[in-house]
Write a protein that holds these residues in place. Structure first.
Motif, mmCIF file in Angstrom:
data_model
loop_
_atom_site.group_PDB
_atom_site.id
_atom_site.type_symbol
_atom_site.label_atom_id
_atom_site.label_comp_id
_atom_site.label_asym_id
_atom_site.label_seq_id
_atom_site.Cartn_x
_atom_site.Cartn_y
_atom_site.Cartn_z
ATOM 1 N N MET A 85 0.119 5.835 -11.509
ATOM 2 C CA MET A 85 1.439 6.312 -11.953
ATOM 3 C C MET A 85 1.585 6.189 -13.475
ATOM 4 O O MET A 85 2.125 7.075 -14.133
ATOM 5 N N SER A 86 1.086 5.106 -14.027
ATOM 6 C CA SER A 86 1.148 4.884 -15.477
ATOM 7 C C SER A 86 0.340 5.950 -16.224
ATOM 8 O O SER A 86 0.786 6.500 -17.225
ATOM 9 N N ASN A 87 -0.841 6.262 -15.684
ATOM 10 C CA ASN A 87 -1.685 7.300 -16.287
ATOM 11 C C ASN A 87 -1.014 8.664 -16.263
ATOM 12 O O ASN A 87 -1.043 9.413 -17.235
ATOM 13 N N GLU A 88 -0.388 8.980 -15.083
ATOM 14 C CA GLU A 88 0.289 10.278 -14.959
ATOM 15 C C GLU A 88 1.470 10.367 -15.908
ATOM 16 O O GLU A 88 1.738 11.403 -16.498
ATOM 17 N N TYR A 135 0.831 -1.204 0.000
ATOM 18 C CA TYR A 135 0.000 0.000 0.000
ATOM 19 C C TYR A 135 0.865 1.253 0.000
ATOM 20 O O TYR A 135 1.950 1.277 0.596
ATOM 21 N N THR A 136 0.342 2.289 -0.654
ATOM 22 C CA THR A 136 0.976 3.611 -0.646
ATOM 23 C C THR A 136 -0.016 4.609 -0.062
ATOM 24 O O THR A 136 -1.190 4.612 -0.446
ATOM 25 N N GLU A 144 -1.935 -2.287 -7.125
ATOM 26 C CA GLU A 144 -2.519 -2.304 -8.475
ATOM 27 C C GLU A 144 -3.038 -0.914 -8.856
ATOM 28 O O GLU A 144 -2.848 -0.449 -9.987
ATOM 29 N N ILE A 145 -3.686 -0.237 -7.910
ATOM 30 C CA ILE A 145 -4.256 1.094 -8.172
ATOM 31 C C ILE A 145 -3.140 2.123 -8.301
ATOM 32 O O ILE A 145 -3.169 2.997 -9.165
#
Length: 296
Positions: free
Chosen positions: A287-290, A15-16, A281-282
């Motif tokens: 991060m990929s979207n950003e 978790y982050t 996963e979220i």
């Protein structure tokens, strides 16, 4: 039909947590953003408790507008290594009932104490911190309280487990300046969302004081500011709001957000805290979207 939310199956997840804070204490204004990461494993599930392991992977101060925040963060990090590996029993609500790796935690304190004693020769304030922590690490109840107040528990086991949803409950907890007790009332709702799979649920929390804040509260809560502002003229708005997305099969949190606000004076005295919590996963998806947005 109401039902209580529980952790039902073992799982492991990273978790982050991102914490955004905006605090105004009369003539001091502090804003910061920090990031924490944990590895969380549910090892065993029993009728009245679960065994869990929490490993702190990272604790970074990302932004700060005040040098004092950086100093406090450095000291906090020095202490957080004492709790960076926790093996615990918690009840169905997520309250710590036993520390199963107490010997490791105490041995870490012994090492840290020796390091701090060297610094204390130069900085006498450190001596007080040593005495305070000696008392905590010798007393298992105090140690469990300290663990319960850390950011992971604040976010993960924040009132949703072991309670009827939908439902309402009341309880005592500190205000967000951590200076006075408040009698709170919390509502829990199950929010439907057609975009979610049938294995997921969304729980919404909203909390506010259950009784009118009286002069006793104001005197206790803001006594440290009484020589700078007229405490009798304050009208405090206190609220907590949270949304949790949960996997129903395991009881695992997928993502969550929580806001806590205490606004005694919109210009001069307030604390606004926002917590955003992601499973791996979220977080990777975000991060990929950003990254894609930045490169488009």
């Amino acid at each position: 039909m109401s039902d209580s939310l529980k952790i039902k199956n073992t799982f492991s997840e990273q978790y982050t947590l991102i914490i955004d804070s905006d605090i105004k204490a009369v003539n001091v204004h502090m804003t910061s953003r920090s990031q924490l990461r944990w590895d969380f494993t549910v090892l065993k599930i029993n009728e009245d408790h679960i065994e869990i392991k929490i490993i702190l992977l990272d604790h970074i101060l990302l932004e700060a507008n005040n040098p004092l925040i950086k100093e406090v963060a450095a000291l906090t990090n020095a202490f957080s290594r004492l709790y960076n590996e926790l093996y615990l029993k918690v009840n169905t609500e997520g309250k710590v009932t036993e520390v199963l790796n107490m010997n490791i935690i105490r041995s870490k304190w012994k090492q840290t104490r020796a390091e701090m004693e060297k610094i204390a020769e130069i900085n006498p304030d450190i001596k007080n911190a040593i005495v305070l922590n000696d008392n905590i690490f010798e007393d298992e109840t105090k140690l469990m309280e300290g663990i319960q107040n850390n950011e992971f528990f604040l976010m993960y086991f924040n009132k949703i487990y072991g309670r009827k949803i939908p439902g309402n409950y009341k309880g005592n907890a500190l205000n967000f300046f951590n200076s006075a007790n408040v009698h709170w009332s919390f509502d829990l709702k199950n929010i439907s969302n057609p975009l979610l799979s049938s294995d997921e649920m969304i729980v919404e929390i909203s909390g506010e004081p259950s009784v009118l804040l009286n002069i006793g509260f104001y005197n206790r809560a803001y006594i440290q500011f009484s020589n700078q502002i007229d405490v009798s003229k304050l009208e405090t708005a206190l609220q907590e709001k949270g949304i949790y997305r949960v996997d129903q099969y395991t009881g695992r949190i997928i993502e969550a957000s929580l806001t806590r606000e205490e606004i005694a004076d919109p210009e001069n005295l307030y604390t606004k805290l926002k917590y955003t919590f992601y499973s791996d996963e979220i977080f990777k998806y975000k991060m990929s979207n950003e990254h894609n947005t930045a490169n488009s």
